[in-house]
Design an enzyme around this catalytic site. Structure first.
Site, PDB file in Angstrom:
ATOM      1  N   GLU A   1      19.387 -15.913  31.021  1.00 59.16           N
ATOM      2  CA  GLU A   1      17.818 -15.777  30.382  1.00 59.16           C
ATOM      3  C   GLU A   1      17.363 -15.148  32.151  1.00 59.16           C
ATOM      4  O   GLU A   1      16.594 -14.577  32.239  1.00 59.16           O
ATOM      5  CB  GLU A   1      17.735 -17.091  30.406  1.00 59.16           C
ATOM      6  CG  GLU A   1      17.554 -17.644  28.985  1.00 59.16           C
ATOM      7  CD  GLU A   1      17.743 -16.337  28.039  1.00 59.16           C
ATOM      8  OE1 GLU A   1      16.632 -15.064  28.155  1.00 59.16           O
ATOM      9  OE2 GLU A   1      17.927 -15.766  26.704  1.00 59.16           O
TER      10      GLU A   1
ATOM     11  N   TYR B   1       8.579 -17.713  28.487  1.00 58.51           N
ATOM     12  CA  TYR B   1       9.367 -17.462  28.246  1.00 58.51           C
ATOM     13  C   TYR B   1      10.813 -18.138  28.471  1.00 58.51           C
ATOM     14  O   TYR B   1      11.543 -18.415  27.425  1.00 58.51           O
ATOM     15  CB  TYR B   1       9.273 -16.185  28.655  1.00 58.51           C
ATOM     16  CG  TYR B   1      11.112 -15.679  27.771  1.00 58.51           C
ATOM     17  CD1 TYR B   1      11.215 -14.788  26.798  1.00 58.51           C
ATOM     18  CD2 TYR B   1      12.507 -15.051  28.707  1.00 58.51           C
ATOM     19  CE1 TYR B   1      12.689 -14.879  26.054  1.00 58.51           C
ATOM     20  CE2 TYR B   1      13.318 -14.948  27.991  1.00 58.51           C
ATOM     21  CZ  TYR B   1      13.714 -14.135  26.192  1.00 58.51           C
ATOM     22  OH  TYR B   1      14.663 -13.593  26.539  1.00 58.51           O
TER      23      TYR B   1
ATOM     24  N   ASP C   1       8.985 -11.968  24.937  1.00 61.36           N
ATOM     25  CA  ASP C   1       8.877 -11.320  25.843  1.00 61.36           C
ATOM     26  C   ASP C   1       8.463  -9.687  25.387  1.00 61.36           C
ATOM     27  O   ASP C   1       8.184 -10.056  24.492  1.00 61.36           O
ATOM     28  CB  ASP C   1      10.605 -11.170  26.247  1.00 61.36           C
ATOM     29  CG  ASP C   1      11.208 -10.749  25.721  1.00 61.36           C
ATOM     30  OD1 ASP C   1      10.744 -10.364  24.742  1.00 61.36           O
ATOM     31  OD2 ASP C   1      12.804 -10.517  26.118  1.00 61.36           O
TER      32      ASP C   1
END
Ligand code: ADE
Length: 345
Positions: free
Chosen positions: A51, A132, A150
């Site tokens: 991520e 996020y 996102d």
């Protein structure tokens, strides 16, 4: 989410998950739908690493870095114990170097506290983890009923809902809707399905609505021009800066490098010597007396400005203290790699 939205999107989640079971991308950090069905769970370290890398970077570009990092540092303990310079050099080319510094801080924090927090609020306390990323880790690694919203998810829902009001307010609204749709039993697949839909079907310029499992629910599709959404305020153009960069080659395929100050742009990264970067190009102030030749210009776009650097080279350099060019090319941010390559041609 209000009652109308609830009714309208009543079978969105099922359709999306059915589509995902067929169309899921095979990604190195992902536990695919078949594995999930067998009870395989994700390693939070790998979810987090992916991520962080995927913020502002494409999947093809991030993949090589993800595989390199997980081969060198297979667990968070190994990453936490790594030398800062090694991690910064391995990050070179991914950009946004504050993220690499936060990556190390976060690994060391998690190790110090004896493991990962498994809630959104706990995750948000860690360096480099925003709303996020916390949502993504909570859903993907810990099975929490959390949304990971996102820019891709913003786009998908801006189209589904044909949002045309103030973009900031619309984003807050769609986030509420997405949160209301996350299924308690399959939050990870829901998040991953939206990522894949945004990346492969509901793309920014040319959405392929024939492949979309949600087209019959999509207000922008019904209007006939989904690519018009999201409707965002116009961006102000970035300021432009300029400067000089100095490529001093030494014997044995080496080049003069320097470590940049910890604070500031590209902080802590290895780089080539440069002038200050400003609105006006000053006279070059070379790092040593030599026969410097101008070889051209390189351009690079950073988050807050664009940059043009005039590239100078000389072959008069000493070897001591120089770095092999191949190592420099692997360890420096892209703007310096561009200058080095130009000077080498
Ligand atoms: N974009 C952001 N996170 C991602 C992930 N885990 N997989 C694919 N694309 C992504």
């Amino acid at each position: 989410m209000n009652m109308d939205e609830k009714l309208h999107f009543a079978d969105l989640t099922d359709r999306l998950l059915d589509w995902y079971a067929r169309a899921a991308r095979d990604l190195p950090w992902r536990i695919g739908p078949a594995e999930r069905a067998q009870g395989v769970t994700a390693d939070p370290y790998r979810v987090w690493l992916a991520e962080i890398m995927l913020q502002q970077t494409t999947v093809p570009h991030a993949t090589r870095y993800y595989l390199d990092f997980t081969a060198r540092w297979p667990s968070i303990d190994e990453l936490a114990a790594a030398r800062d310079e090694e991690v910064m050099a391995a990050w070179a080319g991914l950009g946004y170097y504050a993220r690499a510094r936060n990556l190390l801080k976060c690994a060391r924090d998690v190790q110090a506290r004896g493991g990962w927090p498994d809630t959104i609020d706990g995750l948000r306390e860690l360096p480099g983890i925003g709303p996020y990323t916390a949502g993504a880790i909570a859903a993907l690694a810990f099975g929490r009923q959390a949304a990971a919203v996102d820019g891709n998810v913003d786009r998908v829902f801006a189209r589904l809902m044909a949002l045309r009001g103030d973009w900031k307010a619309e984003k807050a609204r769609l986030k509420g809707v997405v949160e209301g749709l996350v299924p308690a039993d399959r939050p990870a697949e829901f998040a991953e399905a939206l990522m894949d839909l945004g990346a492969t079907v509901c793309t920014p310029k040319a959405p392929d609505c024939r492949l979309c499992p949600l087209s019959s629910l999509c207000a922008a599709y019904a209007e006939g021009a989904p690519e018009r959404y999201p409707i965002k305020p116009k961006k102000t153009p970035k300021p432009h800066r300029t400067g000089h960069v100095y490529v001093r080659f030494g014997a044995g395929g080496t080049v003069l490098t320097e470590r940049r100050p910890e604070r500031g742009l590209l902080g802590g990264m290895m780089g080539l010597p440069t002038s200050a970067w400003s609105g006006e190009l000053g006279v070059p102030e070379f790092p040593c007396e030599a026969n410097w030749r101008e070889v051209g210009e390189v351009r690079h776009v950073f988050t807050h400005f664009s940059l043009t650097l005039k590239v100078w080279r000389t072959d008069a350099g000493k070897t001591r203290g120089n770095t092999p060019c191949t190592q420099a090319a692997e360890s420096m941010p892209s703007v310096f790699v561009k200058a080095l390559k130009l000077a080498q041609t």
